[in-house]
Enzyme design. Structure first.
Site, mmCIF file in Angstrom:
data_model
loop_
_atom_site.group_PDB
_atom_site.id
_atom_site.type_symbol
_atom_site.label_atom_id
_atom_site.label_comp_id
_atom_site.label_asym_id
_atom_site.label_seq_id
_atom_site.Cartn_x
_atom_site.Cartn_y
_atom_site.Cartn_z
ATOM 1 C CB ILE A 245 -38.615 33.730 32.794
ATOM 2 C CG1 ILE A 245 -37.454 34.705 32.973
ATOM 3 C CG2 ILE A 245 -39.648 34.334 31.843
ATOM 4 C CD1 ILE A 245 -36.752 35.065 31.682
ATOM 5 N N PRO A 246 -41.592 32.795 34.596
ATOM 6 C CG PRO A 246 -43.292 33.849 35.825
ATOM 7 C CD PRO A 246 -41.900 34.067 35.288
ATOM 8 C CB CYS A 247 -42.917 30.395 30.116
ATOM 9 S SG CYS A 247 -41.810 29.009 30.406
ATOM 10 C CG HIS A 248 -44.613 27.743 35.362
ATOM 11 N ND1 HIS A 248 -43.349 28.286 35.515
ATOM 12 C CD2 HIS A 248 -45.282 28.062 36.503
ATOM 13 C CE1 HIS A 248 -43.259 28.889 36.685
ATOM 14 N NE2 HIS A 248 -44.423 28.772 37.301
ATOM 15 N NE ARG A 249 -45.873 31.796 38.418
ATOM 16 C CZ ARG A 249 -45.040 32.559 39.112
ATOM 17 N NH1 ARG A 249 -45.007 33.861 38.878
ATOM 18 N NH2 ARG A 249 -44.247 32.035 40.030
#
Length: 280
Positions: A245-249
């Site tokens: 789940i790409p919360c880094h984006r």
């Protein structure tokens, strides 16, 4: 990834920290190489092997000051900023990706009582990880400096679950992502403990293409809660599944990085690595 490669990541992370701290001085290759105790030749080769691009290009991917300049001085849009910093392109990732299944109210309330959770440790390009799964899907994935602290983070999420240290097929399919093996991703399911609002935010994050960035406000608009940017930020900060789940984006509208549960150096490195992967 072996132990030596993990050491390489730590050196790259140290180099990123140095570049960010000294961005305005535009440090040369020799200077950065000296700070991480490598020869310029070895540093250039290691960086290129790890990121798939040169240190100079990687600086464009990861430089927040550059992103801020584009956003604030040139009035560039986020998509234009992403393009100009090398984060252009799309990925099949969000087209193939996963189904989220929320835990039942009872499972959510009782901290995982009656759940059996398998977990294992693995190495990624960004450090050691703990990945955990129920029979329905991945329930936790996080970076762990050591096994004890990693397991403690998992147990805090599910204090009453039964744990078994075991690598299963669900975990293996999820870990293929670090090998750029997209063939198994459509089979991944996430079995997550969260409120309806959190699950909705996490589902929205899956739609951000690899190599592109979004903002907290944009995510709030996408879930039709335009005034809930702060709540969206809290939900993103509670994401229990690193990288998948790409919360880094998600960054701030100003171009600032914003927070990251597993450290801003790692967030910077992941953004740059993803940009390098899709532009090889």
């Amino acid at each position: 990834m072996n132990t030596q490669e993990n050491i390489h990541y730590k050196r790259i992370a140290e180099a990123i920290d140095y570049i960010k701290a000294n961005f305005r001085d535009q440090p040369h290759l020799d200077e950065v190489a000296e700070k991480v105790h490598l020869s310029p030749f070895h540093f250039q080769r290691l960086f290129s092997e790890w990121a798939g691009t040169s240190p100079k290009k990687f600086l464009q991917y990861t430089s927040l000051e550059y992103a801020k300049k584009l956003l604030q001085e040139n009035q560039a849009t986020l998509s234009e900023t992403a393009y100009e910093t090398g984060l252009s392109g799309t990925s099949r990732l969000h087209d193939l990706f996963v189904t989220i299944e929320g835990m039942t109210p009872a499972e959510y309330k009782n901290g995982g009582r009656n759940l059996t959770i398998n977990y294992s440790f693995a190495e990624s390009p960004f450090g050691n990880m703990l990945v955990a799964s129920t029979e329905k899907g991945i329930c936790f994935m996080g970076f762990a400096e050591d096994e004890a602290s990693g397991f403690l983070a998992l147990k805090e999420k599910f204090p009453h679950a039964h744990f078994s240290r075991k690598l299963d097929l669900i975990q293996q399919s999820a870990l293929f992502i670090f090998q750029n093996d997209w063939s198994k991703l459509s089979e991944i399911k996430l079995h997550l403990k969260g409120t309806d609002f959190q699950l909705k935010v996490w589902e929205t994050l899956l739609k951000i293409p690899m190599g592109q960035l979004s903002t907290y406000g944009t995510v709030a608009n996408q879930i039709e809660k335009p005034n809930a940017s702060r709540a969206v930020g809290t939900a993103i900060g509670s994401n229990p599944v690193a990288f998948l789940i790409p919360c880094h984006r998600v960054i701030q509208a100003s171009g600032a990085l914003g927070g990251y549960m597993w450290g801003n150096t790692r967030k910077t490195a992941i953004i740059g690595w993803e940009g390098a992967q899709i532009n090889r």
